[in-house]
Design a protein around this motif. Structure first.
Motif: not given
Length: 348
Positions: A5-15, A66-72
């Motif tokens: 379960r991964v949180l991606v910050t800036g997921h609405q950006g170019y990358l 809480a509950g995430f395995d990783a943050v990108i």
């Protein structure tokens, strides 16, 4: 590799727009976190985003993670002109908020923290290809903020918290949420719209380049690598084949598009010049194999610009970060600190 379960910050950006679908294809559950400043900067079909936390990076707390395995962590004020316009805000978001995010992730029990750093931390590095152990000479507020985050987050590493710092080369290539203010994308857009490619420096600075999709593959490989292999490592992300001069880029784009190259040299020699050694990533992340050449990226971009009808107005306003932020401020969608206002609810 088990699904994470991964949180991606800036997921609405170019990358992020390129990375999220790849992570989902790998079997991971992805949640995004984004304030939405660039959510509607789309060239192409409408997009379907993952579940999204519409939160300013500066407001994230441990409970959100809480509950995430990783943050990108991709979110940042992401180009040099914007950083120069607002250096204090750049440091607040890119440095201080990023360190708080990492601390919140550790407090929430998140095991992996993948940070999007940059090869621009090397600054004026001369002619030798630099490794991750090279002296860092950041020349802009953006690059300085990246160095500070690496230093501060590295100090948090322990047996339960594994940060890794992926120093991306300069990105290029098509993303449905386009950025046109990066060199290959910019020169290809100029060729498409005007038939001319204007190089305002003397064309001699070296740049390491990497396709957005290759960056996404690198993050996926780091996410799934044995944790002890990546813990507290800095890794240059790219390929030596894409260490090229600005003049080389212009001539490649011209060869693909038939445009004319004009080197004005009006800005003189750009002090940011560096070639990069990517051998550590090949060793640490054997699953990561860059596939995209500059030529292939220019071909892809030129075709996408034609297919989706890129216009000069869209290039100047929607797909250039500084112009986009300036317009959001002018319309009251964001305030002087680049925070959303009630007036500007939505993507504006």
């Amino acid at each position: 590799m088990n699904s994470m379960r991964v949180l991606v910050t800036g997921h609405q950006g170019y990358l992020g727009t390129v990375m999220v679908p790849l992570l989902q294809e790998c079997g991971h559950t992805v949640v995004g976190l984004d304030s939405g400043l660039f959510a509607d900067c789309v060239l192409g079909d409408a997009l379907v985003d993952p579940v999204t936390l519409a939160t300013d990076l500066r407001d994230v707390v441990a409970a959100d993670l809480a509950g995430f395995d990783a943050v990108i962590h991709l979110a940042a004020l992401s180009n040099d002109p914007l950083g120069t316009l607002a250096p204090e805000i750049t440091h607040d978001i890119n440095h201080h908020a990023s360190v708080r995010l990492a601390r919140a992730a550790k407090d929430a029990g998140v095991g992996r923290f993948l940070y999007a750093s940059t090869c621009s931390v090397y600054g004026a590095a001369g002619q030798d290809a630099v490794t991750e152990d090279a002296v860092l000479r950041p020349l802009t507020p953006y690059a300085v903020s990246k160095v500070r985050v690496e230093d501060d987050v590295a100090a948090m590493a322990d047996d339960s918290f594994a940060p890794v710092f992926l120093r991306n080369a300069t990105a290029f290539g098509y993303s449905p949420r386009l950025r046109a203010d990066i060199v290959v994308n910019d020169l290809t857009a100029s060729a498409f719209l005007t038939g001319r490619i204007v190089v305002k420096s003397d064309g001699t600075p070296w740049r390491p380049l990497v396709h957005a999709r290759d960056i996404a593959h690198a993050f996926a490989a780091a996410l799934e690598a044995p944790v002890d292999r990546i813990r507290n490592r800095a890794l240059n992300i790219g390929t030596e084949a894409n260490n090229v001069t600005v003049r080389d880029i212009a001539e490649t784009v011209a060869d693909v598009t038939g445009a004319e190259v004009v080197v004005t040299g009006e800005y003189g020699a750009d002090p940011r010049s560096y070639r990069v050694d990517f051998s550590a990533a090949r060793e640490v992340l054997p699953a990561f194999v860059p596939e995209w050449s500059v030529r292939a990226g220019a071909e892809e971009l030129f075709a996408a610009y034609a297919r989706h009808g890129l216009t000069a107005d869209a290039l100047a306003q929607r797909f250039t970060r500084l112009a986009r932020v300036t317009e959001l401020q002018r319309t009251g969608a964001i305030d002087e600190n680049l925070r959303r206002t009630r007036v500007g609810v939505g993507s504006a």
